[in-house]
Scaffold this active site. Structure first.
Site, PDB file in Angstrom:
ATOM      1  N   LYS A  16       3.776  41.772  10.491  1.00 17.18           N
ATOM      2  CA  LYS A  16       3.193  40.428  10.557  1.00 17.18           C
ATOM      3  C   LYS A  16       1.876  40.379   9.786  1.00 17.18           C
ATOM      4  O   LYS A  16       1.618  39.449   9.012  1.00 17.18           O
ATOM      5  CB  LYS A  16       2.980  40.020  12.032  1.00 17.18           C
ATOM      6  CG  LYS A  16       4.290  39.719  12.756  1.00 17.18           C
ATOM      7  CD  LYS A  16       4.162  39.590  14.271  1.00 17.18           C
ATOM      8  CE  LYS A  16       5.560  39.430  14.891  1.00 17.18           C
ATOM      9  NZ  LYS A  16       5.584  39.376  16.351  1.00 17.18           N
TER      10      LYS A  16
ATOM     11  N   GLN B 194       1.360  40.398  21.192  1.00 16.01           N
ATOM     12  CA  GLN B 194       2.704  40.953  21.069  1.00 16.01           C
ATOM     13  C   GLN B 194       3.294  41.263  22.450  1.00 16.01           C
ATOM     14  O   GLN B 194       2.642  41.886  23.291  1.00 16.01           O
ATOM     15  CB  GLN B 194       2.667  42.225  20.193  1.00 16.01           C
ATOM     16  CG  GLN B 194       4.019  42.816  19.874  1.00 16.01           C
ATOM     17  CD  GLN B 194       4.901  41.916  18.990  1.00 16.01           C
ATOM     18  OE1 GLN B 194       4.397  41.102  18.223  1.00 16.01           O
ATOM     19  NE2 GLN B 194       6.206  42.066  19.103  1.00 16.01           N
TER      20      GLN B 194
ATOM     21  N   ASP C 193       2.770  31.242  18.524  1.00 11.22           N
ATOM     22  CA  ASP C 193       4.037  31.741  19.059  1.00 11.22           C
ATOM     23  C   ASP C 193       4.817  30.625  19.760  1.00 11.22           C
ATOM     24  O   ASP C 193       6.014  30.777  20.024  1.00 11.22           O
ATOM     25  CB  ASP C 193       3.746  32.820  20.119  1.00 11.22           C
ATOM     26  CG  ASP C 193       4.119  34.212  19.661  1.00 11.22           C
ATOM     27  OD1 ASP C 193       5.060  34.337  18.860  1.00 11.22           O
ATOM     28  OD2 ASP C 193       3.471  35.162  20.129  1.00 11.22           O
TER      29      ASP C 193
END
Ligand code: GUN
Length: 295
Positions: A54, A98, A121
């Protein structure tokens, strides 16, 4: 019949070129550099490789990125304090924690601490709620990537029987919801199967499109699908190691056998994975534009 391969790598490349252009224009015209922070707690190798990918992609597109790694014994409060600090950091437009987090940390408490305007997200309940009612919001990256893949590969979803296998908050629930909405890559008739489904094959066999997101290697076998099905395989399962120490990956679908019956199928790796990362970049750029009042 051998299926058309829906390449996430190729599609992601095209979108990344569009995004790179957009980032350059934001810098030239408005002196804006979108910023992303990724926060990883612990040393899970799969999670490490995801956050590294990422950050690498962000940098390649001209997005400012910070990669923060915390030890596995970090407390929930320490993590929440860090998230709150990022909420107030003007360089940062997108915050990604994460998942999964270590067991002693309550995921919900951490996700709720993220400013919904920086929730790239799309996991904060404000964004989940907006998604369900079809309002403009950050869409979760994997479902968003699946919608883009379906649209850009010309798969007809309107009126299609879609069977989603898996009911996670990250993939199963949101993709099922999005595909039943009146939208591009939507208007489908959606069924969700999960661990308590009595006869999985009964459902998968009548599906025009199967979206597999269960985390069980090769669970969807050729006898479970009909001829001409479109397969979106979200699974990334580590099934071994090469001599060189590289992970051997398999999807949730038995690719070799199912591709002989399917009309189109995503590979693993190189299918949904690159699209997830690309949609994170898209959301981060969107967050930067919103913060600057450009949209
Ligand atoms: N773990 C697996 N997929 C995801 C994702 O899309 N976002 C975050 N934050 N963690 C994940």
């Amino acid at each position: 019949m051998s299926a058309k391969i829906i390449s996430g790598t190729e599609t992601a490349k095209v979108i990344r070129e569009e995004l790179q252009q957009e980032v350059a224009e934001l810098k030239d015209k408005h002196n804006i550099v979108p910023g992303l922070v990724t926060i990883l707690v612990g040393e899970d190798p799969a999670s490490q490789s995801y956050v590294t990918a990422k950050n690498k992609t962000a940098k390649a597109l001209g997005i400012y990125s910070e990669q923060i790694t915390l030890s596995a014994d970090t407390s929930e409060q320490e993590l929440i304090d860090l998230v709150k600090k990022c909420n107030y950091d003007d360089k940062i437009n997108g915050i990604l924690v994460q998942l999964p987090l270590p067991k002693h940390i309550n995921e919900t408490n951490v996700l709720y601490a993220i400013d919904p305007d920086k929730d790239v997200d799309g996991f904060h309940p404000v964004n989940v709620g907006k998604m369900v009612v079809g309002e403009q919001c950050f869409l979760p990256c994997t479902p968003h990537g699946i919608l883009e893949l379906l649209t850009r590969s010309g798969v007809e979803t309107s009126g299609a029987e879609v069977v989603v296998v898996g009911r996670s908050n990250i993939v199963g629930k949101p993709i099922a919801n999005l595909m039943l909405q009146k939208r591009d890559a939507g208007n489908s008739t959606v069924t969700i199967c999960h661990t308590r489904t009595k006869d999985m094959a009964l459902h998968t066999k009548r599906a025009d499109i199967i979206i597999a997101a269960v985390g069980v290697p090769k669970m969807i076998t050729a006898d479970m699908v009909k001829d001409g099905v479109v397969i979106i395989d979200v699974g990334v399962n580590r099934i071994g190691m090469t001599d060189a120490g590289k992970a051997i990956l398999a999807g949730d679908v038995d690719f070799e056998a199912v591709k002989e019956k399917a009309a189109a199928i995503t590979p693993v790796p190189g299918g949904v994975g690159p699209m997830t990362i690309t949609m994170l970049m898209k959301n981060t750029i969107q967050a930067a534009k919103q913060a600057a009042g450009l949209v």
